[in-house]
Design a protein around this motif. Structure first.
Motif, PDB file in Angstrom:
ATOM      1  N   LEU A   1      41.195  98.351 142.531  1.00 21.74           N
ATOM      2  CA  LEU A   1      40.679  99.389 143.397  1.00 21.74           C
ATOM      3  C   LEU A   1      41.865 100.717 143.184  1.00 21.74           C
ATOM      4  O   LEU A   1      41.343 101.511 143.153  1.00 21.74           O
ATOM      5  CB  LEU A   1      40.632  99.089 144.840  1.00 21.74           C
TER       6      LEU A   1
ATOM      7  N   ALA B   1      41.471 102.179 139.911  1.00 24.83           N
ATOM      8  CA  ALA B   1      39.978 103.130 139.945  1.00 24.83           C
ATOM      9  C   ALA B   1      40.501 104.569 140.502  1.00 24.83           C
ATOM     10  O   ALA B   1      40.044 105.468 140.108  1.00 24.83           O
ATOM     11  CB  ALA B   1      38.893 102.329 140.439  1.00 24.83           C
TER      12      ALA B   1
ATOM     13  N   ILE C   1      34.991  96.386 139.654  1.00 30.12           N
ATOM     14  CA  ILE C   1      35.694  97.096 140.279  1.00 30.12           C
ATOM     15  C   ILE C   1      36.130  98.470 140.019  1.00 30.12           C
ATOM     16  O   ILE C   1      35.851  99.627 140.497  1.00 30.12           O
ATOM     17  CB  ILE C   1      36.853  96.459 141.227  1.00 30.12           C
ATOM     18  N   ARG C   2      36.422  98.339 138.636  1.00 24.51           N
ATOM     19  CA  ARG C   2      36.956  99.673 137.981  1.00 24.51           C
ATOM     20  C   ARG C   2      35.830 100.409 137.681  1.00 24.51           C
ATOM     21  O   ARG C   2      35.879 101.700 137.152  1.00 24.51           O
ATOM     22  CB  ARG C   2      37.710  99.273 136.816  1.00 24.51           C
TER      23      ARG C   2
ATOM     24  N   THR D   1      34.019 101.731 139.575  1.00 23.19           N
ATOM     25  CA  THR D   1      33.911 102.874 140.597  1.00 23.19           C
ATOM     26  C   THR D   1      34.762 104.199 140.239  1.00 23.19           C
ATOM     27  O   THR D   1      34.766 104.885 141.088  1.00 23.19           O
ATOM     28  CB  THR D   1      34.493 102.112 141.934  1.00 23.19           C
ATOM     29  N   THR D   2      35.711 103.959 139.123  1.00 23.36           N
ATOM     30  CA  THR D   2      36.300 105.139 138.823  1.00 23.36           C
ATOM     31  C   THR D   2      35.628 106.495 138.761  1.00 23.36           C
ATOM     32  O   THR D   2      35.963 107.583 139.389  1.00 23.36           O
ATOM     33  CB  THR D   2      36.906 104.951 137.339  1.00 23.36           C
TER      34      THR D   2
ATOM     35  N   LEU E   1      32.987 107.267 140.280  1.00 19.18           N
ATOM     36  CA  LEU E   1      32.528 107.533 141.731  1.00 19.18           C
ATOM     37  C   LEU E   1      33.662 108.266 142.324  1.00 19.18           C
ATOM     38  O   LEU E   1      33.602 109.255 143.468  1.00 19.18           O
ATOM     39  CB  LEU E   1      32.220 106.059 142.306  1.00 19.18           C
TER      40      LEU E   1
ATOM     41  N   LEU F   1      26.147 103.720 135.046  1.00 19.76           N
ATOM     42  CA  LEU F   1      26.715 102.750 135.556  1.00 19.76           C
ATOM     43  C   LEU F   1      25.763 101.319 135.503  1.00 19.76           C
ATOM     44  O   LEU F   1      26.541 100.575 135.353  1.00 19.76           O
ATOM     45  CB  LEU F   1      27.155 102.959 137.271  1.00 19.76           C
TER      46      LEU F   1
END
Length: 309
Positions: free
Chosen positions: A23, A26, A256-257, A259-260, A262, A288
């Motif tokens: 997280l 990201a 999880i990555r 989400t970068t 976003l 995505l």
């Protein structure tokens, strides 16, 4: 348990520190575009030079010694990484940060292309991922192709972002191949070996190609942006991604990555007033989705270690 069952358990295993590392990675990469836009007068060469030199000082201070014998690999990977940084910084200077981040996030598509060139043709699930991602890119750029909502230079910026995606995919592929042979240098080793000389070269290029105003931060916000770019979006994610990769299954790490983009879109909206359009939002959903499908297919493949910003 069979090897396949053990792999499935590992894919679903959750480690809090690993998840936090992914997280942080990201978020750090998502902030890159904001730092770049806070120092608009600096040339891409100067920005990347200060970025890697600051990161190198960080690594020299906190990692005073590294393993021997990794110099050539570290220098080669570091050069590839710095060229990627140049392409990404140029993209962030010419296009909205959310759209640039989405383009750079398409790096897994280039991994598939490199594998196809090497003889490993994609399966139908991967072709579905490619179709979804390309459809998302098409939706995102559709208004610009028809002369709507694009500032001058946006097309050039997004093209540079796709070039950055190709570079980070090449970096990840080469690094993974070296890792399988136990020959891969760590992020700190790459920073120590490659970043100082390459940063000095870039500063020289920047001094020859522009004025002093394009070489040095001219005010406090620009100086803060340079520091943020070097520490928050370069040194910090280099360490965080190592924690995530060592403690979290590649499948969850990659998810999880994703989400970068976003984070990049949110930071661009809050700090740069770059409100995403419905076309960008629709394209982001498709992109995505495609990357998620590819993550599901490549659960056993190590996630990308260099990209995002």
């Amino acid at each position: 348990m069979t090897a396949e069952e053990l792999q499935q358990v590992d894919d679903l295993a959750f480690d809090a520190r690993g998840a936090l590392g992914a997280l942080v990675t990201a978020m750090s990469w998502g902030a890159t575009g904001v730092w770049v836009n806070f120092a608009p007068a600096l040339s891409p060469f100067a920005l990347v030079a200060w970025r890697v030199l600051i990161a190198a000082l960080f690594f020299l201070g906190f990692f005073p010694s590294v393993r021997r014998g990794y110099g050539p690999a570290a220098a080669g990977l570091g050069t590839l990484l710095v060229v990627y940084y140049l392409a990404a910084v140029f993209a962030f200077q010419h296009a909205p940060v959310g759209e640039v981040s989405l383009c750079i996030g398409c790096a897994p598509l280039f991994v598939l292309c490199y594998r196809a060139i090497g003889g490993r043709m994609p399966v139908w699930n991967e072709l579905l991922a490619v179709a979804l991602t390309l459809a998302g890119l098409l939706v995102m750029v559709w208004p610009g192709w028809h002369g709507v909502d694009w500032a001058p230079g946006t097309e050039l910026g997004l093209t540079s972002a796709l070039g950055a995606a190709a570079l980070t995919a090449a970096y990840a592929s080469i690094h993974r191949r070296l890792a399988l042979q136990a020959l891969a240098p760590s992020g700190a080793e790459i920073g120590r070996v490659a970043f100082v000389p390459l940063g000095a070269v870039l500063l020289g290029v920047a001094s020859l190609s522009g004025s002093s105003g394009q070489l040095l931060p001219s005010d406090l916000p620009a100086a803060g942006a340079v520091l943020g770019l070097g520490i928050v979006s370069t040194a910090l994610p280099t360490l965080a991604v190592a924690v995530a990769s060592s403690r979290l299954a590649p499948f969850l790490n990659t998810l999880i990555r994703l989400t970068t983009p976003l984070f990049a879109t949110g930071f661009g909206w809050v700090f740069l007033a770059q409100k995403p359009t419905w076309w960008t939002a629709g394209g982001a959903v498709l992109i995505l989705s495609g990357l998620l499908v590819q993550s599901l297919v490549l659960r056993r493949v190590q996630g990308l270690r260099g990209g995002g910003g």
